[in-house]
Design an enzyme around this catalytic site. Structure first.
Site, PDB file in Angstrom:
ATOM      1  N   ASP A   1      -1.654   6.757   6.259  1.00 17.81           N
ATOM      2  CA  ASP A   1      -2.678   5.796   5.854  1.00 17.81           C
ATOM      3  C   ASP A   1      -2.961   4.903   7.060  1.00 17.81           C
ATOM      4  OD1 ASP A   1      -4.214   3.749   4.815  1.00 17.81           O
ATOM      5  OD2 ASP A   1      -2.849   3.297   3.140  1.00 17.81           O
TER       6      ASP A   1
ATOM      7  N   TRP B   1       0.842  -1.211   0.000  1.00 22.23           N
ATOM      8  CA  TRP B   1       0.000   0.000   0.000  1.00 22.23           C
ATOM      9  C   TRP B   1       0.859   1.235   0.000  1.00 22.23           C
ATOM     10  CZ3 TRP B   1      -4.294  -1.298  -1.864  1.00 22.23           C
ATOM     11  CH2 TRP B   1      -4.942  -2.487  -1.494  1.00 22.23           C
TER      12      TRP B   1
ATOM     13  N   LYS C   1     -11.882  -1.911   6.692  1.00 24.73           N
ATOM     14  CA  LYS C   1     -11.048  -2.768   7.530  1.00 24.73           C
ATOM     15  C   LYS C   1     -11.527  -2.709   8.985  1.00 24.73           C
ATOM     16  CE  LYS C   1      -8.446  -3.474   3.879  1.00 24.73           C
ATOM     17  NZ  LYS C   1      -7.594  -2.439   3.392  1.00 24.73           N
TER      18      LYS C   1
END
Ligand SMILES: *Cc1c(COP(=O)(O)O)cnc(C)c1O
Length: 358
Positions: free
Chosen positions: A168, A101, A192
């Protein structure tokens, strides 16, 4: 049979949240209409949006100089919106590469300005969090990924610097307290640890915005959404409502401080078993282990048993334990809503497997 959701994302939500969300899908409050069919301008939804925006900041302790937005396009759109809104051509943004990511975020920077990659743990298949790197003081921001969903590493502290951090937090938002003052912007895809897919939480300090010269397309400009209280166009009504239910649940559980204790206890249960059981080994460096995603593999000599153990898990109702393809083995995602009972179930399976095969 009771099933336990160990999937990495979309992921487990508290049972009480699912219950309330399904009731609202039939009739929202006393409206006699489904939340799926009401106006995003109705007073009922306006109240949801206001509460969600305020509660996100309250849970984490962000002050009045920050704004909360619920955007679309996933966390992945933040990878380009951040440099587009924060970085002029000729200016530099600093990034640390701790997994897939982060790498995707890094890929977008040079569309807008200069990239300085300060450190990477790719040399050891992202099994650790780099530390002690120099942070250039002229960097506009430093981008980090607080929890690496795939590799199971997590920042247990954040670097000391005057450069605003951009982070993030998709896979560990609301799982613990964070040092809010350090952050210029944090973001998290809902699916998530917060709600269903379809919205992305952004909390941004107003003074980091409005400094770029380029013309930003209206929908991609944070200030557009700030100016309209996150309802410039139709916001994702249902994902925001479910995220609000989850945030209320976090608050009822005692807030992010209590969440952290609960997550530490759960993490210990599972990591202690991985370290004790001769059939399994953890893949992330111990000091950087994530309390949200726990990757492990069969110990040397036992590799051939991997498929069989996975089958045991599925048959016993422990779903989603298969590891990511670049790590292999297993990954148990144990987000906020995972119970100790769920972890004990998985630990029992590991112990039974050891008794039979060890
Ligand atoms: C899942 C994930 C993403 C991607 O989120 P999307 O909403 O699918 O774009 C980004 N960062 C992290 C850390 C993730 O876990």
């Amino acid at each position: 049979m009771k099933k336990y959701n160990f999937f990495a994302g979309p992921a487990i939500l508290p049972q009480s949240v699912l219950q309330k969300a399904s009731e609202a899908a039939l009739s929202f409050g006393d409206m006699g209409l489904s939340i799926l069919e009401i106006s995003h301008r109705s007073k009922e939804f306006t109240a949801v949006l206001e509460e969600a925006r305020a509660l996100a900041k309250e849970l984490l302790g962000f002050g009045d100089d920050y704004e909360t937005l619920f955007l679309q396009g996933g966390a992945s759109s933040q990878f380009f919106m951040i440099p587009m809104n924060l970085l002029n051509e000729g200016e530099t943004a600093a990034y640390v590469d701790t997994g897939n990511w982060s790498a995707k975020a890094i890929n977008e920077v040079e569309n807008f300005g200069n990239l300085k990659k300060l450190a990477s743990s790719k040399d050891e298949n992202y099994t650790y969090i780099p530390k002690g790197y120099d942070i250039p003081s002229d960097a506009k921001y430093l981008h980090l990924t607080s929890n690496n969903t795939i590799y199971g590493t997590q920042h247990h502290s954040f670097p000391d610097t005057d450069v605003p951090l951009v982070c993030d937090m998709s896979s560990d938002i609301f799982s613990r307290p964070i040092p809010t003052d350090k952050f210029g912007l944090i973001y998290a895809g809902a699916q998530k640890n917060m709600g269903p897919a379809g919205t992305t939480l952004v909390i941004v300090r107003k003074d980091v915005l409005g400094k770029v010269q380029r013309k930003i397309p209206t929908m991609l400009d944070y200030n557009t959404h700030i100016g309209k209280a996150s309802a410039f166009n139709t916001p994702p009504v249902f994902p925001i409502y479910v995220s609000l239910l989850t945030m209320r649940w976090v608050k009822e559980m005692g807030g992010v401080g209590q969440m952290e204790l609960h997550n530490e206890e759960k993490g210990s249960l599972l990591y202690d078993e991985i370290d004790r059981n001769p059939l399994f080994v953890g893949t992330a460096r111990k000091e950087d282990r994530s309390l949200m995603n726990v990757p492990f593999v069969m110990a040397p000599g036992y590799e051939a048993l991997e498929t069989e153990f996975l089958e045991r898990c599925t048959n016993a109702g422990c779903m989603g334990v298969k590891g990511y393809r670049t790590v292999g083995g297993f990954r148990a995602s144990i987000y906020n809503a995972m119970t100790k009972e769920g972890i004990s179930k998985l630990v029992e399976l590991m112990q039974a497997f050891e008794n039979e095969k060890g």
